[in-house]
Write a protein that holds these residues in place. Structure first.
Motif, PDB file in Angstrom:
ATOM      1  N   ALA A 150       0.922  -1.138  -0.118  1.00  0.00           N
ATOM      2  CA  ALA A 150      -0.027   0.099  -0.062  1.00  0.00           C
ATOM      3  C   ALA A 150       0.727   1.408  -0.222  1.00  0.00           C
ATOM      4  CB  ALA A 150      -0.984   0.169   1.130  1.00  0.00           C
ATOM      5  N   PHE A 151       1.964   1.216   0.745  1.00  0.00           N
ATOM      6  CA  PHE A 151       3.046   2.386   0.724  1.00  0.00           C
ATOM      7  C   PHE A 151       3.592   2.553  -0.685  1.00  0.00           C
ATOM      8  CE2 PHE A 151       3.643   1.900   5.354  1.00  0.00           C
ATOM      9  CZ  PHE A 151       3.084   3.087   5.677  1.00  0.00           C
ATOM     10  N   ILE A 152       4.093   1.248  -1.358  1.00  0.00           N
ATOM     11  CA  ILE A 152       4.526   1.366  -2.396  1.00  0.00           C
ATOM     12  C   ILE A 152       4.040   1.803  -3.573  1.00  0.00           C
ATOM     13  CG2 ILE A 152       6.129   0.107  -4.206  1.00  0.00           C
ATOM     14  CD1 ILE A 152       7.038  -1.727  -1.728  1.00  0.00           C
ATOM     15  N   GLU A 153       2.744   1.556  -3.654  1.00  0.00           N
ATOM     16  CA  GLU A 153       1.707   1.795  -4.675  1.00  0.00           C
ATOM     17  C   GLU A 153       1.519   3.617  -4.701  1.00  0.00           C
ATOM     18  OE1 GLU A 153      -1.620  -0.268  -3.703  1.00  0.00           O
ATOM     19  OE2 GLU A 153      -1.160  -1.991  -4.742  1.00  0.00           O
ATOM     20  N   ARG A 154       1.691   3.876  -3.400  1.00  0.00           N
ATOM     21  CA  ARG A 154       1.656   5.583  -3.128  1.00  0.00           C
ATOM     22  C   ARG A 154       2.861   6.131  -3.505  1.00  0.00           C
ATOM     23  NH1 ARG A 154      -2.486   2.608  -1.127  1.00  0.00           N
ATOM     24  NH2 ARG A 154      -4.414   3.317  -1.227  1.00  0.00           N
ATOM     25  N   GLY A 155       3.800   5.581  -3.812  1.00  0.00           N
ATOM     26  CA  GLY A 155       5.121   6.065  -4.028  1.00  0.00           C
ATOM     27  C   GLY A 155       6.114   6.356  -2.995  1.00  0.00           C
ATOM     28  N   TYR A 156       5.801   5.688  -1.846  1.00  0.00           N
ATOM     29  CA  TYR A 156       6.934   5.771  -0.674  1.00  0.00           C
ATOM     30  C   TYR A 156       8.022   4.772  -0.953  1.00  0.00           C
ATOM     31  CZ  TYR A 156       3.008   8.305   1.820  1.00  0.00           C
ATOM     32  OH  TYR A 156       1.984   9.093   2.241  1.00  0.00           O
ATOM     33  N   CYS A 157       9.193   5.077  -0.611  1.00  0.00           N
ATOM     34  CA  CYS A 157      10.203   4.362  -0.558  1.00  0.00           C
ATOM     35  C   CYS A 157      11.134   4.156   0.494  1.00  0.00           C
ATOM     36  CB  CYS A 157      11.426   4.563  -1.846  1.00  0.00           C
ATOM     37  SG  CYS A 157      10.881   4.691  -3.546  1.00  0.00           S
ATOM     38  N   ARG A 158      11.126   5.104   1.517  1.00  0.00           N
ATOM     39  CA  ARG A 158      11.755   4.969   2.636  1.00  0.00           C
ATOM     40  C   ARG A 158      10.681   4.635   3.747  1.00  0.00           C
ATOM     41  NH1 ARG A 158      13.110   9.985   3.525  1.00  0.00           N
ATOM     42  NH2 ARG A 158      14.097   9.353   5.641  1.00  0.00           N
ATOM     43  N   PRO A 205      12.274   8.115   8.195  1.00  0.00           N
ATOM     44  CA  PRO A 205      11.669   7.542   7.165  1.00  0.00           C
ATOM     45  C   PRO A 205      10.448   8.366   6.674  1.00  0.00           C
ATOM     46  CG  PRO A 205      10.939   6.182   9.071  1.00  0.00           C
ATOM     47  CD  PRO A 205      12.025   7.097   9.540  1.00  0.00           C
ATOM     48  N   GLU A 206       9.783   8.226   5.509  1.00  0.00           N
ATOM     49  CA  GLU A 206       8.597   8.794   5.074  1.00  0.00           C
ATOM     50  C   GLU A 206       7.357   8.038   5.504  1.00  0.00           C
ATOM     51  OE1 GLU A 206       9.196   9.749   1.025  1.00  0.00           O
ATOM     52  OE2 GLU A 206       9.576   7.527   0.542  1.00  0.00           O
ATOM     53  N   ALA A 207       7.335   6.595   5.618  1.00  0.00           N
ATOM     54  CA  ALA A 207       6.319   5.814   5.856  1.00  0.00           C
ATOM     55  C   ALA A 207       6.767   4.701   7.022  1.00  0.00           C
ATOM     56  CB  ALA A 207       5.932   5.072   4.674  1.00  0.00           C
ATOM     57  N   VAL A 208       5.812   4.544   7.841  1.00  0.00           N
ATOM     58  CA  VAL A 208       6.109   3.623   8.791  1.00  0.00           C
ATOM     59  C   VAL A 208       4.994   2.511   9.082  1.00  0.00           C
ATOM     60  CG1 VAL A 208       6.378   3.203  11.579  1.00  0.00           C
ATOM     61  CG2 VAL A 208       7.491   5.085  10.185  1.00  0.00           C
ATOM     62  N   PHE A 209       5.381   1.279   9.168  1.00  0.00           N
ATOM     63  CA  PHE A 209       4.495   0.178   9.230  1.00  0.00           C
ATOM     64  C   PHE A 209       4.650  -0.347  10.605  1.00  0.00           C
ATOM     65  CE2 PHE A 209       4.424  -4.764   9.014  1.00  0.00           C
ATOM     66  CZ  PHE A 209       2.876  -4.840   9.316  1.00  0.00           C
ATOM     67  N   CYS A 210       3.499  -0.358  11.349  1.00  0.00           N
ATOM     68  CA  CYS A 210       3.676  -0.414  12.732  1.00  0.00           C
ATOM     69  C   CYS A 210       3.130  -1.998  13.102  1.00  0.00           C
ATOM     70  CB  CYS A 210       3.104   0.546  13.686  1.00  0.00           C
ATOM     71  SG  CYS A 210       3.407   0.702  15.277  1.00  0.00           S
ATOM     72  N   TRP A 211       3.641  -2.824  13.925  1.00  0.00           N
ATOM     73  CA  TRP A 211       3.281  -4.107  14.195  1.00  0.00           C
ATOM     74  C   TRP A 211       1.934  -4.400  14.798  1.00  0.00           C
ATOM     75  CZ3 TRP A 211       1.659  -6.950  18.540  1.00  0.00           C
ATOM     76  CH2 TRP A 211       1.983  -6.369  19.618  1.00  0.00           C
ATOM     77  N   SER A 212       1.479  -3.094  15.473  1.00  0.00           N
ATOM     78  CA  SER A 212       0.020  -3.315  16.096  1.00  0.00           C
ATOM     79  C   SER A 212      -0.461  -1.668  16.377  1.00  0.00           C
ATOM     80  CB  SER A 212       0.196  -3.919  17.360  1.00  0.00           C
ATOM     81  OG  SER A 212      -0.986  -3.670  18.202  1.00  0.00           O
ATOM     82  N   ARG A 228      -6.618   7.759   6.426  1.00  0.00           N
ATOM     83  CA  ARG A 228      -6.049   9.152   6.130  1.00  0.00           C
ATOM     84  C   ARG A 228      -4.550   9.167   6.635  1.00  0.00           C
ATOM     85  NH1 ARG A 228      -8.724  13.386   9.553  1.00  0.00           N
ATOM     86  NH2 ARG A 228      -6.991  12.894  11.310  1.00  0.00           N
ATOM     87  N   SER A 229      -4.133   8.282   7.712  1.00  0.00           N
ATOM     88  CA  SER A 229      -2.698   8.364   7.997  1.00  0.00           C
ATOM     89  C   SER A 229      -1.903   7.890   6.716  1.00  0.00           C
ATOM     90  CB  SER A 229      -2.832   7.361   9.282  1.00  0.00           C
ATOM     91  OG  SER A 229      -2.861   5.962   8.668  1.00  0.00           O
ATOM     92  N   LEU A 230      -2.509   7.302   5.905  1.00  0.00           N
ATOM     93  CA  LEU A 230      -1.791   6.614   4.837  1.00  0.00           C
ATOM     94  C   LEU A 230      -1.342   7.707   3.644  1.00  0.00           C
ATOM     95  CD1 LEU A 230      -0.889   3.813   3.229  1.00  0.00           C
ATOM     96  CD2 LEU A 230      -3.388   3.963   1.907  1.00  0.00           C
ATOM     97  N   GLY A 231      -1.902   8.643   3.782  1.00  0.00           N
ATOM     98  CA  GLY A 231      -1.711  10.087   2.523  1.00  0.00           C
ATOM     99  C   GLY A 231      -1.798   9.469   1.285  1.00  0.00           C
ATOM    100  N   ARG A 232      -1.422  10.743   0.516  1.00  0.00           N
ATOM    101  CA  ARG A 232      -1.230  10.435  -0.878  1.00  0.00           C
ATOM    102  C   ARG A 232      -2.316   9.725  -1.673  1.00  0.00           C
ATOM    103  NH1 ARG A 232       5.260   9.212  -1.826  1.00  0.00           N
ATOM    104  NH2 ARG A 232       6.067  10.835  -0.288  1.00  0.00           N
TER     105      ARG A 232
END
Lengths: 348, 348
Positions: free
Chosen positions: A181-189, A252-259, A340-344
């Protein structure tokens, strides 16, 4: 004779055998109705329920001899605060409610010794079976307990288990959904916030999510960006660690959180530091908790449907109690909840 | 002989009597150490613990004859989602951890029938005592169970109970603190959001908070402003009812909410409707939950310290198990936690 003894004796007069005799059916048939087992006709159910009502029968939790049936299931929870767990309990109770079973819960607090003691108590109490949710005990120990009592483990990845069943949501897949989901929205970091070292086992959902994160980053050619940050369990170290992470020059520009339980706190720490979500930082959590869904929080998350897992685990346990011996390793598919927290917007 | 029987027999060889003989002390002394009772010397404790370790003894949950001690306490919770409850459990476990006791939890889901069935199971299991948190059962029924097993009720107001104990935070006082905080800041049009009709009893914390709200409004000469609005328990009716309340032409300027669990949702509904908190609407919740404390929520609340209640309830239960018969009705004092949702500065 004390009043307590009198009550016990009065109760013991009506047994499953009395009910069977009164209804003119076999003890096995009464047992099936009590278990709400598959394949019981409405006529049989109604006949047995009438006798149960007339005789004032209730299944005794300590009756021995009757194939060990106490009509109680032990549910061992890792903690009580994870918003995923009430959903699991709802699922378990939903399956048990129409039967004469009830669930008794122990909270292991992620401590192997307390887990052991609670499981031993549940065995001593001759419960009919156990559902262990995200236990910390190693597989060998669970396997040893499984020689004494039917066991289903939830949130525990051990495909090699031979004498107990596992029921999971696919945690690697969940992490993949988040990273994609992050990558599809152009996030890399893209970094991952994970749980501290108390969770050592590969069987744990947390390690599985880390594996999914790594593999998806590698598959997308982002191996160089892989960054897994461990967060302590206890406050205030937890918040301090998040603050230190957000203060890094290479944030980073995006963070995936375990919970979600950590993701919500993470959103909060970011807000206190003046970091805007999602403009400065995109976040995805895990569990799709009620808090994540609040518009004031609006946290994208992975939904593993705790309720469905609770239902599946209970049905699996009941079939094992009924005599199945071949082990099952079941996995549900998770789903992604955009917020909303996903952005872009999605780049295509 | 099955492996299970062998294990059972091996275990039963080491009893509390074996431990007493090995340590050269009385059975009563071993029992005291196991209970972590007051007045046990460090020397005795160490001696008994050494024997327990050497012999590999663990208290059997089903041993009869031994004065009925199974070293298990039953904890009956009204639900699993109220953020107040994990604190209570922490308090209970904090007292039990240094002893050989553990807690087994049942979730009654605010249903009298399920509560009855779980309490009966706990009695069948010969648990040593029960802590009932906000039970829905009437006092007569609890009193009848209390003839069979020591009981402490938490969040249950029955000053006339004669054979069980009650441990509460003063809920009338909590409501008074909330209403007074509004009045001190110049609010007059103060409503209360309360829980729907499932909570019928005067013994319930919710009714006590309503009484406190009414009395404080009356004492402040605001009797004409008294307005108690019932919110359904289940979604989406809950949110719809809040929306209808906020759409009223005579919408109040301040709302005291019976629990954070509803207050957080209420803040969220207000935000979705474009109503600014605290500029257009001031809100106070109850329980001082972790969610209330998030800066993104920032909800003023009443703190009843669930942990302190859990500790007090457990100590009270243990003293009843030890033989006390005179009933106790204990009440802690709540405290007020000011946060942004309160608005305005104090007028003095």
């Amino acid at each position: 004779m004390s009043q307590r003894d009198e009550i016990a004796i009065t109760r013991e007069r009506v047994t499953i055998r009395t009910v069977a005799a009164h209804a003119g059916v076999s003890v096995a048939a009464v047992s099936k109705v009590l278990r709400n087992a598959y394949g019981v006709s409405e006529a049989l159910r109604s006949r047995v329920q009438t006798s149960i009502g007339t005789l004032g029968y209730r299944p005794s939790r300590t009756a021995r001899g009757l194939r060990g049936s106490t009509f109680t299931i032990g549910l061992l929870l890792v903690d009580i605060r994870n918003p995923f767990l009430p959903e699991v309990i709802d699922g378990v109770n939903g399956v048990l409610a129409p039967s004469h079973y009830s669930a008794m819960i122990g909270v292991g607090e992620a401590k192997a010794q307390l887990e052991t003691s609670l499981i031993e108590s549940m065995i001593d109490y001759k419960m009919d079976g156990l559902i262990l949710v995200a236990p910390r005990l190693p597989s060998e120990i669970i396997s040893r307990f499984a020689e004494q009592i039917p066991i289903v483990a939830v949130g525990y990845h051990d495909p090699t288990a031979v004498n107990f069943d596992t029921v999971n949501c696919d945690d690697q897949q969940g992490a993949t959904l988040a990273v994609e989901a992050f990558i599809e929205r152009g996030y890399c970091r893209i970094s991952m916030l994970t749980l501290g070292s108390r969770e050592g086992h590969r069987v744990s959902v947390v390690r599985q999510r880390e594996i999914g994160y790594r593999q998806t980053m590698e598959a997308a050619g982002l191996a160089a960006e892989i960054d897994i940050h461990s967060i302590p369990v206890a406050s205030p170290e937890r918040e301090e660690s998040m603050r230190a992470f957000l203060s890094r020059p290479d944030r980073p520009e995006a963070v995936f959180c375990w919970s979600d339980i950590d993701a919500v706190t993470f959103l909060n720490v970011a807000a206190e530091m003046g970091i805007r979500v999602p403009e400065d930082l995109a976040v995805i959590g895990y569990d799709n908790s009620p808090t994540a869904a609040l518009s004031l929080i609006n946290l994208a998350s992975i939904d593993q449907s705790g309720r469905a897992l609770g239902v599946l685990a209970t049905e699996t346990l009941l079939s094992r109690i009924e005599g199945r011996e071949a082990p099952l390793a079941l996995a549900n598919a998770p789903s992604f909840i955009a917020r909303r927290s996903l952005g872009r917007t999605k780049t295509s």
